[in-house]
Design a protein around this motif. Structure first.
Motif, PDB file in Angstrom:
ATOM      1  N   MET A 139       0.881  -1.217  -0.008  1.00 21.00           N
ATOM      2  CA  MET A 139       0.047   0.049  -0.008  1.00 21.00           C
ATOM      3  C   MET A 139       0.828   1.239  -0.135  1.00 21.00           C
ATOM      4  O   MET A 139       0.536   2.593  -0.622  1.00 21.00           O
ATOM      5  N   ALA A 140       2.073   1.056   0.744  1.00 18.88           N
ATOM      6  CA  ALA A 140       2.626   2.368   0.626  1.00 18.88           C
ATOM      7  C   ALA A 140       3.426   2.525  -0.968  1.00 18.88           C
ATOM      8  O   ALA A 140       3.633   3.532  -1.304  1.00 18.88           O
ATOM      9  N   LYS A 141       3.712   1.512  -1.636  1.00 13.66           N
ATOM     10  CA  LYS A 141       4.354   1.585  -2.823  1.00 13.66           C
ATOM     11  C   LYS A 141       3.261   2.202  -3.842  1.00 13.66           C
ATOM     12  O   LYS A 141       3.588   3.117  -4.347  1.00 13.66           O
ATOM     13  N   LEU A 142       2.012   1.876  -3.504  1.00  8.20           N
ATOM     14  CA  LEU A 142       0.771   2.476  -4.359  1.00  8.20           C
ATOM     15  C   LEU A 142       0.720   3.723  -3.908  1.00  8.20           C
ATOM     16  O   LEU A 142       0.453   4.556  -4.805  1.00  8.20           O
ATOM     17  N   ARG A 143       0.919   4.105  -2.910  1.00 10.54           N
ATOM     18  CA  ARG A 143       0.747   5.667  -2.388  1.00 10.54           C
ATOM     19  C   ARG A 143       1.908   6.434  -3.034  1.00 10.54           C
ATOM     20  O   ARG A 143       1.899   7.383  -3.446  1.00 10.54           O
ATOM     21  N   GLY A 144       2.956   5.780  -3.071  1.00 11.45           N
ATOM     22  CA  GLY A 144       4.314   6.273  -3.316  1.00 11.45           C
ATOM     23  C   GLY A 144       4.213   6.750  -5.172  1.00 11.45           C
ATOM     24  O   GLY A 144       4.656   7.523  -5.884  1.00 11.45           O
ATOM     25  N   MET A 145       3.480   5.742  -5.717  1.00 11.96           N
ATOM     26  CA  MET A 145       3.480   5.971  -7.192  1.00 11.96           C
ATOM     27  C   MET A 145       2.053   6.949  -7.623  1.00 11.96           C
ATOM     28  O   MET A 145       2.173   7.239  -8.671  1.00 11.96           O
ATOM     29  N   GLY A 146       1.612   7.480  -6.514  1.00 12.99           N
ATOM     30  CA  GLY A 146       0.493   8.383  -6.632  1.00 12.99           C
ATOM     31  C   GLY A 146      -0.815   7.646  -7.139  1.00 12.99           C
ATOM     32  O   GLY A 146      -1.956   8.520  -7.715  1.00 12.99           O
ATOM     33  N   TRP A 147      -0.902   6.318  -7.141  1.00  9.37           N
ATOM     34  CA  TRP A 147      -2.052   5.390  -7.520  1.00  9.37           C
ATOM     35  C   TRP A 147      -3.473   5.448  -6.659  1.00  9.37           C
ATOM     36  O   TRP A 147      -4.420   5.508  -6.893  1.00  9.37           O
ATOM     37  N   ILE A 148      -2.847   5.533  -5.157  1.00 12.09           N
ATOM     38  CA  ILE A 148      -3.900   5.809  -4.390  1.00 12.09           C
ATOM     39  C   ILE A 148      -3.487   6.862  -3.285  1.00 12.09           C
ATOM     40  O   ILE A 148      -2.259   7.278  -3.390  1.00 12.09           O
ATOM     41  N   ARG A 149      -4.436   7.590  -2.401  1.00  8.32           N
ATOM     42  CA  ARG A 149      -4.118   8.245  -1.342  1.00  8.32           C
ATOM     43  C   ARG A 149      -5.018   8.075  -0.219  1.00  8.32           C
ATOM     44  O   ARG A 149      -6.114   7.362  -0.311  1.00  8.32           O
ATOM     45  N   HIS A 177       6.424  11.996  -0.964  1.00 11.41           N
ATOM     46  CA  HIS A 177       6.593  12.441  -2.169  1.00 11.41           C
ATOM     47  C   HIS A 177       5.107  12.782  -2.907  1.00 11.41           C
ATOM     48  O   HIS A 177       4.830  13.586  -3.537  1.00 11.41           O
ATOM     49  N   SER A 178       4.400  11.616  -2.677  1.00 13.40           N
ATOM     50  CA  SER A 178       3.354  11.481  -3.286  1.00 13.40           C
ATOM     51  C   SER A 178       2.212  12.574  -2.386  1.00 13.40           C
ATOM     52  O   SER A 178       1.186  12.903  -2.860  1.00 13.40           O
ATOM     53  N   GLU A 179       2.611  12.737  -1.202  1.00 14.33           N
ATOM     54  CA  GLU A 179       1.682  13.481  -0.364  1.00 14.33           C
ATOM     55  C   GLU A 179       2.020  15.070  -0.495  1.00 14.33           C
ATOM     56  O   GLU A 179       1.130  15.887  -0.419  1.00 14.33           O
ATOM     57  N   ASP A 180       3.177  15.299  -0.819  1.00 10.19           N
ATOM     58  CA  ASP A 180       3.707  16.790  -0.720  1.00 10.19           C
ATOM     59  C   ASP A 180       5.022  16.674  -1.499  1.00 10.19           C
ATOM     60  O   ASP A 180       6.312  16.720  -1.118  1.00 10.19           O
TER      61      ASP A 180
END
Length: 225
Positions: free
Chosen positions: A77-87, A162-165
């Motif tokens: 799930m952290a990888k998917l957040r890092g990719m910007g695919w989920i938030r 990176h995905s968050e900010d």
């Protein structure tokens, strides 16, 4: 272009189009990204609320669906957040699971090079003429995402930050490097005393929280020069 919420008369087709784009992308990747995409597709198919853009499911249930342990769920799930695919829309608290949303625009941006493998009708339906010349979509934040292929807790934490900010990551998180891990203590190195002092005062708590989401065994983040 596919709308963020798949509702209305053509909702079913939009859902299948998004899953098709993800599947075509996965089939062109190596084993790791392919498996990660398949896991997300399965989770979306089983538990995603399309009308509310809501994925509210516990880690234990995800682990059972993916046939993995909960630690693997945290990392994926952290990888998917890092990719910007989920938030993350709402963090988990006692008695309530975390709530995620799909970042459909980012998924489409990352998969668009594989649309032509499906066919010209699919490319046209997704919002692009089937030609060799396509204007690239803007990159989120114009900041290159970190490489998290080594799977360490810090690489994944940087990807989440990176995905968050993206701006915060570029200014302060990007220059931090992993120095080592002793039990629950994660040590990071900053490029200067000023950098270390700023991170210690303004960013350390957030980094600790992100690292714990990825690896609950992390009890402390230490910033050194």
């Amino acid at each position: 272009m596919l709308q963020p919420k798949a509702t209305g008369r053509f909702a079913a087709a939009r859902k299948y189009d998004l899953l098709t784009a993800m599947g075509a992308y996965a089939l062109g990747q190596g084993k790791g990204p392919q498996q990660l995409t398949l896991r997300l597709m399965t989770l979306v198919t089983a538990r995603y609320n399309w009308s509310r853009n809501e994925l509210a499911v516990g880690q234990r249930e995800i682990a059972r669906l993916w046939n993995v342990n909960e630690r693997t769920v945290k990392r994926e799930m952290a990888k998917l957040r890092g990719m910007g695919w989920i938030r993350l829309k709402r963090a988990a608290v006692r008695g309530r699971v975390a709530e995620y949303g799909l970042e459909i625009d980012q998924i489409l941006q990352d998969t668009r090079d594989h649309w032509r493998a499906v066919g010209p009708d699919f490319e046209l339906r997704m919002g692009h003429e089937p030609t060799e010349t396509v204007v690239p979509l803007p990159v989120k934040g114009q900041v290159t995402a970190p490489d998290c292929s080594d799977g360490t807790e810090w690489s994944l934490a940087k990807a989440v930050l990176h995905s968050e900010d993206p701006a915060l990551y570029a200014a302060w998180g990007q220059a931090l490097s992993r120095d080592g891990r002793a039990g629950g203590r994660l040590t990071l190195r900053a490029p200067s005393r000023f950098h270390a002092a700023w991170v210690e005062q303004h960013l350390k708590d957030r980094l600790t929280r992100i690292c714990r989401q990825i690896d609950p065994d992390v009890s402390e983040v230490v910033i050194l020069v």
